[in-house]
Design a protein around this motif. Structure first.
Motif, PDB file in Angstrom:
ATOM      1  N   ILE A 117      22.529   0.107  28.553  1.00 16.09           N
ATOM      2  CA  ILE A 117      22.198  -0.254  29.933  1.00 16.09           C
ATOM      3  C   ILE A 117      22.596  -1.700  30.213  1.00 16.09           C
ATOM      4  CG2 ILE A 117      20.310  -0.550  31.585  1.00 16.09           C
ATOM      5  CD1 ILE A 117      20.945   2.361  30.955  1.00 16.09           C
ATOM      6  N   LEU A 118      22.275  -2.593  29.284  1.00 14.11           N
ATOM      7  CA  LEU A 118      22.602  -4.005  29.473  1.00 14.11           C
ATOM      8  C   LEU A 118      24.109  -4.224  29.534  1.00 14.11           C
ATOM      9  CD1 LEU A 118      19.982  -5.626  27.060  1.00 14.11           C
ATOM     10  CD2 LEU A 118      19.892  -5.504  29.560  1.00 14.11           C
ATOM     11  N   ALA A 136      28.837  -5.537  32.622  1.00 13.47           N
ATOM     12  CA  ALA A 136      30.174  -5.205  33.124  1.00 13.47           C
ATOM     13  C   ALA A 136      30.190  -5.207  34.647  1.00 13.47           C
ATOM     14  CB  ALA A 136      30.608  -3.848  32.578  1.00 13.47           C
ATOM     15  N   GLY A 137      29.128  -4.715  35.262  1.00 13.34           N
ATOM     16  CA  GLY A 137      29.041  -4.724  36.711  1.00 13.34           C
ATOM     17  C   GLY A 137      29.032  -6.129  37.279  1.00 13.34           C
ATOM     18  N   VAL A 138      28.278  -7.031  36.626  1.00 17.22           N
ATOM     19  CA  VAL A 138      28.214  -8.424  37.092  1.00 17.22           C
ATOM     20  C   VAL A 138      29.560  -9.116  36.905  1.00 17.22           C
ATOM     21  CG1 VAL A 138      27.167 -10.669  36.621  1.00 17.22           C
ATOM     22  CG2 VAL A 138      25.725  -8.630  36.748  1.00 17.22           C
ATOM     23  N   ILE A 139      30.221  -8.876  35.775  1.00 13.39           N
ATOM     24  CA  ILE A 139      31.536  -9.490  35.529  1.00 13.39           C
ATOM     25  C   ILE A 139      32.550  -9.015  36.557  1.00 13.39           C
ATOM     26  CG2 ILE A 139      33.468  -9.561  33.917  1.00 13.39           C
ATOM     27  CD1 ILE A 139      31.372  -9.472  31.651  1.00 13.39           C
ATOM     28  N   SER A 176      26.428   1.757  37.763  1.00 17.21           N
ATOM     29  CA  SER A 176      26.055   3.169  37.893  1.00 17.21           C
ATOM     30  C   SER A 176      27.197   4.075  37.479  1.00 17.21           C
ATOM     31  CB  SER A 176      25.632   3.480  39.337  1.00 17.21           C
ATOM     32  OG  SER A 176      24.500   2.727  39.708  1.00 17.21           O
ATOM     33  N   GLY A 177      28.412   3.757  37.945  1.00 12.89           N
ATOM     34  CA  GLY A 177      29.564   4.567  37.563  1.00 12.89           C
ATOM     35  C   GLY A 177      29.819   4.531  36.068  1.00 12.89           C
TER      36      GLY A 177
END
Length: 522
Positions: free
Chosen positions: A188-189, A194-197, A295-296
């Motif tokens: 999850i982390l 990856a989403g934040v990057i 999410s993806g």
């Protein structure tokens, strides 16, 4: 779509209205009502096999376990100490965690500036979803993990609004707690990182609070990593076993995606879909675009990793909150049209669906008229009728044990699978049975019988005898258990032997007996 990490916390094309207050009383009342409603099936379901295992594991202190962290066994042990043999008491923490997830859904809506109506819609979406019903019905790693994941993401969203770095330290603390539940939180982390990057806010990555939180998380992982290293990393092997079980019981990745969607429910599914759509297109949600990427990625990881459909559950309270706020997008007339056309019918139908599920499940075992032949049959039977057969198994083992002359009674029982072992250990207290051991899954890491025990009472599938004859000098059948249309590995296809003269000392024999697969004979 342009990914802009430097976007402000809230950016609108028009002045934003004053921030609504959090509907504290209404949200907590709704959470309490949902929790009470969803607790009804906990009074009717017999123990699930894993619940019995958690109680047994809680009696065996360890830094961690082969298949999970320490928190759930500890909770199970405490619940069983307070009310021995009470399934509703054992499940009370799961019900409370489900109610907490209802509150988190509303809290996410509040952080995004949602009205009281939006907060309550988000809370209701989770509280009347099949996911919540699944979470509350039994004590499980999922029942804690889903809420802790949602709390972690809520803290990130709140940080984006407030830039209070104490929230990032709290993220590390929540992640550390979740790691003591199950080991999926690193995945999850990584998805969130990856989403934040990819989508920002990248400023988060350089905040001192985040690295303090990361240090807390890393420190919490050290005892479990040491234990896993000492025992050959069974957690890695377990992930493959679970993937194979999911494919056999759930139909594989192609069937997993519809199951994920089904868990959201009607109202929740619409809100989640609207949330993902809005994250992709609405400028004011750009600071939270990391949720779309994460999410993806998570869905892809679960599908390609052959995971269980509820592995995505921690994201759903957050998506419900985003979707509830994104519906009006601060445009009253648009919101009113949507609300008038679909809101009340959707909420009403969602209530009907969840009420029907809660009222109908579990079905009476007297209505079972077919045998379990496959893993899919087993999963379906458990969902509709719950587990059963523990009392049959324990009574049969106790009867076989008592029929032996007192001088010949063995000082240990070995059960082939960990459900059998947990049931006999928990219910055998009333029969005065000796200690129970099992080489199966996490039970195997509790250790073998003492070296001075030569004879054991062995409980397992009736097809196990040839294997036992290679492991013991003497194997004699005592009894069989075959309940018509019963549960394989519990009260069907079960045999009981007395085994004497192990071919090797127990510390040498035990590793060869250990098996992470759940032997059910199907």
């Amino acid at each position: 779509m342009v990914l802009n990490a430097a976007a402000p916390a809230v950016e609108l094309d028009e002045p934003s209205p004053p921030r609504p207050t959090f509907a504290t009383a209404w949200v907590f009342l709704l959470a309490a009502l949902c929790g009470t409603f969803l607790a009804v099936p906990t009074l009717r379901y017999d123990f699930f096999g894993d619940e019995l295992y958690f109680i047994a594991a809680g009696a065996h202190r360890s830094l961690t376990y082969a298949d999970q962290g320490v928190l759930i066994p500890l909770v199970a042990h405490l619940a069983d100490t307070v009310a021995p043999g009470s399934a509703p008491m054992l499940r009370l923490p799961a019900v409370l965690m489900t109610a907490a997830a209802v509150v988190i859904s509303a809290a996410v809506a509040y952080e995004l500036g949602g009205s009281r109506t939006a907060q309550l819609v988000a809370a209701a979406a989770y509280g009347i979803s099949p996911l919540a019903a699944t979470q509350a019905v039994q004590l499980s790693t999922f029942s804690f993990d889903a809420t802790l994941q949602a709390a972690l993401i809520w803290l990130l969203i709140r940080w984006i609004r407030t830039r209070d770095d104490r929230l990032l330290i709290a993220v590390g603390v929540v992640a550390a707690i979740d790691l003591q539940v199950k080991w999926f939180i690193p995945t999850i982390l990584l998805c969130l990182a990856a989403g934040v990057i990819a989508a920002g806010p990248r400023e988060l990555l350089w905040r001192r609070g985040l690295w303090i939180g990361a240090a807390i998380f890393a420190a919490s992982a050290l005892p479990g990593l040491w234990w896993q290293n000492q025992h050959g990393w069974p957690a890695l092997a377990m992930s493959k076993v679970i993937g194979a079980e999911q494919d056999a019981a759930g139909g594989g990745p192609l069937a997993c995606l519809p199951q994920m969607i089904g868990l959201t429910g009607l109202l929740g599914g619409l809100l989640a879909a609207w949330a993902l759509w809005s994250l992709a297109r609405e400028r004011w949600l750009r600071p939270y675009l990391f949720m779309l990427v994460a999410s993806g990625l998570l869905v892809a990881v679960v599908l390609f990793g052959h995971g269980r459909p509820y592995y995505t559950a921690g994201f759903l309270p957050v998506l419900f909150g985003i979707g509830a706020v994104a519906l009006p997008y601060y445009r009253g007339e648009r919101f009113n049209r949507v609300l008038r056309v679909i809101a009340l019918p959707v909420i009403g139908l969602s209530l009907v669906i969840i009420t029907a599920l809660v009222a109908a499940l579990p079905q009476s075992s007297s209505r079972v008229h077919s045998e379990i032949r496959t893993q899919a049959d087993f999963a379906m039977r458990t969902s509709i009728y719950g587990s059963s057969g523990w009392s049959d198994l324990t009574a049969k083992v106790a009867d076989a044990y008592r029929r032996l002359p007192e001088s010949e009674r063995p000082k240990a029982i070995i059960a082939q699978n960990y459900w059998q072992a947990a049931a006999i250990q928990n219910f055998g207290r009333d029969y005065g049975l000796p200690p129970v051991y099992s080489p199966n899954r996490g039970f195997g890491y509790f250790g073998p019988p003492p070296s001075d025990i030569g004879a054991v009472l062995y409980v397992g599938l009736d097809s196990t005898e040839p294997t036992l004859e290679r492991q013991f000098g003497s194997v004699r059948a005592l009894d069989q258990l075959n309940v018509r249309n019963g549960f394989p590995g519990v009260n069907t296809d079960i045999a009981i032997w007395i085994c004497r003269g192990p071919m090797h000392p127990w510390p040498d024999l035990w590793p060869d007996m250990m098996d992470l697969h759940l032997p059910l004979g199907i």
